[in-house]
Design a protein around this motif. Structure first.
Motif, mmCIF file in Angstrom:
data_model
loop_
_atom_site.group_PDB
_atom_site.id
_atom_site.type_symbol
_atom_site.label_atom_id
_atom_site.label_comp_id
_atom_site.label_asym_id
_atom_site.label_seq_id
_atom_site.Cartn_x
_atom_site.Cartn_y
_atom_site.Cartn_z
ATOM 1 N N GLN A 196 0.828 -1.197 0.000
ATOM 2 C CA GLN A 196 0.000 0.000 0.000
ATOM 3 C C GLN A 196 0.868 1.256 0.000
ATOM 4 N N GLN A 197 1.942 1.236 0.782
ATOM 5 C CA GLN A 197 2.847 2.389 0.833
ATOM 6 C C GLN A 197 3.517 2.598 -0.521
ATOM 7 N N LEU A 198 3.934 1.501 -1.145
ATOM 8 C CA LEU A 198 4.555 1.590 -2.460
ATOM 9 C C LEU A 198 3.572 2.140 -3.479
ATOM 10 N N ASN A 199 2.350 1.666 -3.435
ATOM 11 C CA ASN A 199 1.317 2.153 -4.346
ATOM 12 C C ASN A 199 1.071 3.640 -4.128
ATOM 13 N N LYS A 200 1.043 4.066 -2.870
ATOM 14 C CA LYS A 200 0.843 5.472 -2.542
ATOM 15 C C LYS A 200 1.996 6.311 -3.080
ATOM 16 N N ASN A 201 3.231 5.817 -2.916
ATOM 17 C CA ASN A 201 4.403 6.539 -3.417
ATOM 18 C C ASN A 201 4.372 6.682 -4.934
ATOM 19 N N VAL A 202 3.987 5.630 -5.616
ATOM 20 C CA VAL A 202 3.913 5.683 -7.080
ATOM 21 C C VAL A 202 2.841 6.669 -7.518
ATOM 22 N N GLU A 203 1.691 6.645 -6.848
ATOM 23 C CA GLU A 203 0.627 7.591 -7.204
ATOM 24 C C GLU A 203 1.075 9.033 -6.967
ATOM 25 N N THR A 204 1.760 9.273 -5.851
ATOM 26 C CA THR A 204 2.255 10.619 -5.553
ATOM 27 C C THR A 204 3.268 11.060 -6.607
ATOM 28 N N LEU A 205 4.152 10.165 -6.989
ATOM 29 C CA LEU A 205 5.139 10.491 -8.004
ATOM 30 C C LEU A 205 4.476 10.765 -9.346
ATOM 31 N N ASN A 206 3.453 9.998 -9.679
ATOM 32 C CA ASN A 206 2.719 10.235 -10.927
ATOM 33 C C ASN A 206 2.051 11.600 -10.918
ATOM 34 N N GLU A 207 1.436 11.948 -9.798
ATOM 35 C CA GLU A 207 0.788 13.257 -9.693
ATOM 36 C C GLU A 207 1.819 14.370 -9.825
ATOM 37 N N LEU A 208 2.947 14.228 -9.161
ATOM 38 C CA LEU A 208 4.012 15.218 -9.238
ATOM 39 C C LEU A 208 4.495 15.376 -10.678
ATOM 40 N N ILE A 247 11.901 16.769 -16.267
ATOM 41 C CA ILE A 247 11.569 15.401 -16.688
ATOM 42 C C ILE A 247 12.710 14.454 -16.340
ATOM 43 N N ALA A 248 13.943 14.918 -16.510
ATOM 44 C CA ALA A 248 15.097 14.073 -16.176
ATOM 45 C C ALA A 248 15.117 13.762 -14.688
ATOM 46 N N VAL A 249 14.813 14.772 -13.841
ATOM 47 C CA VAL A 249 14.793 14.553 -12.393
ATOM 48 C C VAL A 249 13.704 13.545 -12.033
ATOM 49 N N LEU A 250 12.529 13.714 -12.627
ATOM 50 C CA LEU A 250 11.431 12.785 -12.337
ATOM 51 C C LEU A 250 11.739 11.377 -12.830
ATOM 52 N N ASN A 251 12.398 11.298 -13.977
ATOM 53 C CA ASN A 251 12.777 9.973 -14.490
ATOM 54 C C ASN A 251 13.766 9.293 -13.559
ATOM 55 N N GLU A 252 14.671 10.058 -12.972
ATOM 56 C CA GLU A 252 15.612 9.489 -11.999
ATOM 57 C C GLU A 252 14.870 8.945 -10.786
ATOM 58 N N LYS A 253 13.846 9.690 -10.344
ATOM 59 C CA LYS A 253 13.052 9.209 -9.208
ATOM 60 C C LYS A 253 12.335 7.916 -9.563
ATOM 61 N N TYR A 254 11.770 7.863 -10.773
ATOM 62 C CA TYR A 254 11.126 6.629 -11.235
ATOM 63 C C TYR A 254 12.135 5.483 -11.266
ATOM 64 N N LYS A 255 13.327 5.771 -11.772
ATOM 65 C CA LYS A 255 14.362 4.742 -11.885
ATOM 66 C C LYS A 255 14.727 4.187 -10.509
ATOM 67 N N LYS A 256 14.912 5.085 -9.528
ATOM 68 C CA LYS A 256 15.232 4.645 -8.187
ATOM 69 C C LYS A 256 14.106 3.801 -7.593
ATOM 70 N N MET A 257 12.875 4.203 -7.866
ATOM 71 C CA MET A 257 11.740 3.456 -7.352
ATOM 72 C C MET A 257 11.673 2.061 -7.974
ATOM 73 N N LEU A 258 11.932 1.989 -9.275
ATOM 74 C CA LEU A 258 11.937 0.684 -9.935
ATOM 75 C C LEU A 258 13.065 -0.201 -9.418
ATOM 76 N N GLU A 259 14.218 0.401 -9.142
ATOM 77 C CA GLU A 259 15.336 -0.383 -8.609
ATOM 78 C C GLU A 259 15.005 -0.945 -7.228
ATOM 79 N N THR A 260 14.298 -0.156 -6.415
ATOM 80 C CA THR A 260 13.928 -0.669 -5.093
ATOM 81 C C THR A 260 12.882 -1.757 -5.182
ATOM 82 N N ILE A 261 12.021 -1.684 -6.193
ATOM 83 C CA ILE A 261 11.009 -2.719 -6.391
ATOM 84 C C ILE A 261 11.681 -4.019 -6.802
ATOM 85 N N ASN A 262 12.627 -3.933 -7.723
ATOM 86 C CA ASN A 262 13.291 -5.135 -8.213
ATOM 87 C C ASN A 262 14.286 -5.599 -7.200
#
Length: 169
Positions: A106-118, A154-169
């Motif tokens: 649930q926390q991960l889902n919340k973080n992804v939603e927040t990042l998407n909104e941002l 966009i580059a900063v946000l992509n880095e955040k996405y990348k870090k989030m994906l790395e923590t998921i994997n």
């Protein structure tokens, strides 16, 4: 170099593939010519068949494919009484959602939603700023600067996405 090591190499595999394909083509061509009673039909058929004999002979020296021991990775494969019904198993998705992992998911889902909104808000802000600049008669240098800022965001946000994906994997 031995025949076995040659056939295991990339060059050997390419050679084998070429011979196999050409032999099959010559056999088919010879059969078609034989049906049509064309000249040299026997020659093409025999060359193709001898090529296939050669290929099947050298394939005896090729290393067999490796057998993997999947039961080491999936021990359930050794269990003759294993339950394979996905609605009954203990690792059902519904059970995982109700377990202790539920809070983390649930926390991960919340973080992804927040990042998407941002991400969407930043893109909208920059887009609106560019439209305002166009309406106010901004120069091309101003537009380039705002586009560069947009690309940086966009580059900063992509880095955040990348870090989030790395923590998921």
């Amino acid at each position: 170099m031995s025949l076995r090591s040659f056939l295991s190499s990339r060059t050997g595999k390419n050679f084998y593939n070429i011979c196999y394909c050409w032999g099959a083509c010559l056999v088919i061509l010879g059969a078609v010519l034989k049906i049509m009673h064309a000249p040299y039909d026997n020659l093409f058929l025999m060359i193709g068949l001898f090529t296939e004999v050669f290929i099947f002979f050298i394939s005896g020296f090729d290393e067999p494919s490796r057998e993997y021991k999947w039961e080491r990775v999936y021990p359930i494969l050794n269990d003759k009484n294993a339950n394979t019904d996905p609605t009954v198993t203990k690792y059902n998705v519904k059970n995982v959602m109700n377990s202790t992992h539920s809070k983390a998911l649930q926390q991960l889902n919340k973080n992804v939603e927040t990042l998407n909104e941002l991400y969407i808000n930043k893109l909208n802000e920059m887009y609106e700023a560019q439209i305002k600049q166009l309406k106010n008669g901004a120069s091309s240098a101003d537009l380039q600067e705002s586009t560069r800022k947009l690309a940086d965001e966009i580059a900063v946000l992509n880095e955040k996405y990348k870090k989030m994906l790395e923590t998921i994997n």
